[in-house]
Structures are given as C-alpha cells and as structure tokens.
Enzyme design. Structure first.
Site, PDB file in Angstrom:
ATOM      1  N   HIS A  61       0.872  -1.196   0.000  1.00 44.05           N
ATOM      2  CA  HIS A  61       0.000   0.000   0.000  1.00 44.05           C
ATOM      3  C   HIS A  61       0.898   1.232   0.000  1.00 44.05           C
ATOM      4  CE1 HIS A  61      -3.830  -2.128   0.863  1.00 44.05           C
ATOM      5  NE2 HIS A  61      -2.982  -3.034   1.327  1.00 44.05           N
ATOM      6  N   ASP A 311       2.971  -5.622   2.408  1.00 42.23           N
ATOM      7  CA  ASP A 311       1.680  -5.024   2.759  1.00 42.23           C
ATOM      8  C   ASP A 311       1.826  -3.589   3.269  1.00 42.23           C
ATOM      9  OD1 ASP A 311      -1.074  -4.892   2.958  1.00 42.23           O
ATOM     10  OD2 ASP A 311      -1.226  -6.086   4.781  1.00 42.23           O
TER      11      ASP A 311
END
Ligand code: FE2
Length: 429
Positions: A61, A311
C-alpha cells in the site's frame, strides 16, 4: 540505459555454483562457467555469493506508506482501527506529500534489491488524489522499478456510494488491476456480490484481479470460495489473486479440504502478508492467540502459487518495516513453520519468482535464464537459506545490466580479550 555486464563466480538460487552471468544490452545473453565478455565490459566478482533475480513485492500500500503517526497512532492494533485511522487521514492528504513519501519508499526498496511492487491504491476518495500521485510515481520510477497499481475500494465497493464509479474512473486513468474487499461489505451476500461485479468488470476489460479477501479471523468467511467460483465461471484462470486469506487459518479442516482444489482449479494466486497478518489478526483472542496467516504449505501442496507480500511499512496498520523482503520471508518461514531445507527455499521463492508470477512478470522478462532482463541482486550470502537467516546485505543491485545500488560488505572487527583480532563477515545484522 541498457548495458553490458559480466558477473563472475556466482551461486544461483537453484544451487548451481561457480557460474558466470553475461548481460548484453540489458538482457541475459549467457549463463555458464568461464564466460568471456566483449572488451571493456564491466565485471563484478561475486566470490561464490548468491545472485538472484530481484525481490518482488506482490502486495503493498504505497499511498499509506511512511504516514505512521498521522494523525495519530493505532491504539488497538486492529485492522478496523487502521481503516478508521486512514479515513481520518485521507481528507488531509496532498498529492505532493503522497508522491514524496512513495518516492522515498521506492529508494529504500531499490537499495534492498526490491525492483517490482504491486501496490493497492485507495479509490474511495472522490478526488482520486492518491491514484494521480501513484501514477506519477510509477512514471518517475519506471526506469528502475516496475510498479503495478491495483484500484482498491478500501471502504467497500457496495458500502461506499461512489466506489464503483471511482473504480471505473481509476481504471480509465491507467490503473492496471481490479481490487476488492468483500469482507468489509455489509454482509456475506453483498461481499459475494462485490466479487461477482468486480470479476465481471475484469473480464470485460481484460484485466487482472487482486482482492483483499477474507482478511479476518472469522472461520465462516467464504469470499475466497466466491472468488474461485467467479474466476472459473468467467474464464479468468491464472489472472486472479486472493490476498491475505487469513480466515483460512481459522476455517474448519473439512471445508478447507474442499476449498483448496477449487482454488487450484481456478488457478488462483495467493498472497500472504506475514508481518501484518501476525500483527493484526488474533487481536480479539485471549489465549491461545491465533497466528492469522493463511495455510501456506497446504496451498503450495495443492498447486496454488503463493507469494509473501510486505503489505505495510510505517502506516496506520503497521509501525515497522523497511522494504526488506528477506525480513518478510523470515517471518513467513517462522509463522508457517516452513523449516525444512526445501520449505525454506520455497520462502525465498515467495518473495522472488512466485511474486513475479502473481504480477505476470514471468511473461515479461523476469527470471534468471537466457533472454530475460538483466536484473539482479547480489547478496552477501552463499545460498537462499543463508540469505533468509541473515536477512543478507545487498551488495549490488542491477537493472538492465547497469548497477543502480551498492552496499559495502558488512564486516565486524572483533577485538576480544584473550583472542586474536579477527574479522567476521557473516554476522546477522
Ligand atoms: Fe493489504
């Protein structure tokens, strides 16, 4: 920027030793022993150390990265507080700050030999600021890092009133992959609906799919089943990824024995995110506390391609991280108890070749065979297992035959009472 380069006396991830790799015009021209190169070709002596294709992060992200502490820190440590916190931050985001943070992270990544990142980008802010920012970052880093963007409806495709329209706008702007978050919709039925709608959109536009799927401790969460079903129904085999899949950790074993073949039939890819899963999941447990990571060895045994993703790095969900995919592999190995030699090598694959397959890079020149792009990382380790054990230093990072990052060898000078002075190079950091 394509260049020639000869790397001598390397160990390759498959165990071949004393091999040279010759790059000509940015591509691998030869792999073998005692290769010769055109006059004037730069040479790197690998001294028996591990030469790998670059690290690949299949799940990240980048719009949230390096925002830790803005506007405050996640107190409960849960996924849901992280989503709420990100919602508080979103109205205050500026394109300039997003671009600056993402570019800083890409610098960290390159220094760590991480040359391909699939990043989700939140499309629930009607301004689509983050989409614009990450498309700009993708353009700027393209000479040295492959970025793939996933349109991610963080607040729910059906739960957020403008998410579907924004999804289509983001795809029209050039976002590559369709994302989703079915476990965050209002009900299991609406979650399944969102999976169907998004897969149909992917079939219509000829795009890949990568959904956050069943990121919970709920053993009854069933969205990966819906994802496998829609993938099979629409003929999207090999183009769809289920990310997180943490509910599989808690599911009934009988149900999983039916689910795994369905996932394999649909040729789904699976991405576990060990650092984040072990941190966010199990927060409602007392003891025993569940680990929350999906069933990695079982998925691999069923023939499903499994990658490990980073992540998050320093954002509303995770306060640590550094772009080091060996740290990710190290955690994944421990959480999944993948401790045999073969399994430890599988963990190295999960942050290199398997992650490249998730992104489709294996069809686009990724790999350590003749004809592939001359993209490498030279590690201060003798094999993949040692690389994970030491979270090995990246001596040299190469893109299209040109060195783009170097780190001096780590050497510890020991001056111990009663012992001769010595230099030790293979110490953990
Ligand atoms: Fe994620």
């Amino acid at each position: 920027m394509n260049a020639n380069l000869l790397i001598q006396n390397a160990t390759l991830p498959d165990g071949r030793m004393r091999h040279d790799v010759l790059a000509l015009e940015g591509r691998i021209a030869a792999i073998g022993m005692n290769l010769t190169a055109p006059e004037g070709t730069p040479t790197i002596a690998a001294n028996g150390q591990l030469l790998s294709p670059p690290f690949v992060d299949a799940h990240f992200h980048m719009d949230a990265t390096l925002s830790y502490g803005l506007p405050r820190v996640n107190q409960s440590g849960t996924l849901l507080e992280g989503i709420a916190l990100w919602g508080e931050l979103k109205p205050h985001l500026t394109q300039q700050a997003l671009v600056e943070r993402a570019l800083t992270y890409c610098d960290w990544a390159v220094a760590k030999g991480l040359l391909a990142i699939r990043t989700h980008v939140d499309i629930c802010d009607d301004r689509l600021l983050a989409v614009e920012a990450l498309l700009e970052v993708k353009r700027q880093v393209a000479p040295y890092l492959d970025m793939q963007l996933v349109a991610f409806p963080q607040d729910g495709l059906l739960r957020s009133p403008t998410a579907l329209a924004n999804m289509k706008r983001a795809l029209d702007m050039g976002v590559d992959v369709i994302g989703g978050i079915p476990h965050f919709e209002r009900s299991m039925a609406e979650g399944a609906d969102s999976v169907r709608i998004l897969c149909e959109l992917a079939a219509e536009r000829g795009l890949r799919v990568d959904m956050h799927c069943d990121e919970s401790d709920d053993p009854m969460s069933r969205h990966v089943e819906a994802l496998a079903l829609q993938t099979h129904r629409l003929g999207l085999h090999g183009r769809v990824t289920g990310s997180h899949l943490t509910s599989m950790h808690s599911m009934d074993n009988y149900y999983v024995s039916k689910l795994l073949p369905l996932m394999a039939e649909a040729q789904l890819h699976a991405v576990a995110n060990p650092l984040i899963n072990i941190t966010l999941q199990g927060r409602h447990d007392t003891y025993p506390k569940r680990r929350g990571m999906t069933r990695v060895p079982e998925l691999l045994a069923a023939g499903v391609n499994v990658a490990f993703g980073h992540d998050c790095v320093m954002d509303p969900w995770y306060s640590l991280g550094s772009g080091d995919m060996l740290e990710v592999a190290h955690m994944g190995l421990h959480v999944a108890q993948m401790t045999s030699q073969a399994q430890m090598r599988q963990c190295f694959d999960a942050v290199t070749v398997n992650a490249a397959k998730v992104m489709g890079l294996d069809l686009d020149g990724y790999g350590l065979t003749v004809g592939c792009n001359a993209d490498f990382v030279l590690l201060q380790a003798h094999d993949a297992v040692e690389a994970i054990r030491l979270r090995a230093n990246r001596l040299c990072v190469v893109r299209r035959g040109r060195v783009i990052a170097q780190t001096a060898p780590l050497l510890a000078q020991l001056s111990l009472p009663g012992r001769p002075a010595q230099t030790a190079w293979n110490l953990p950091r």
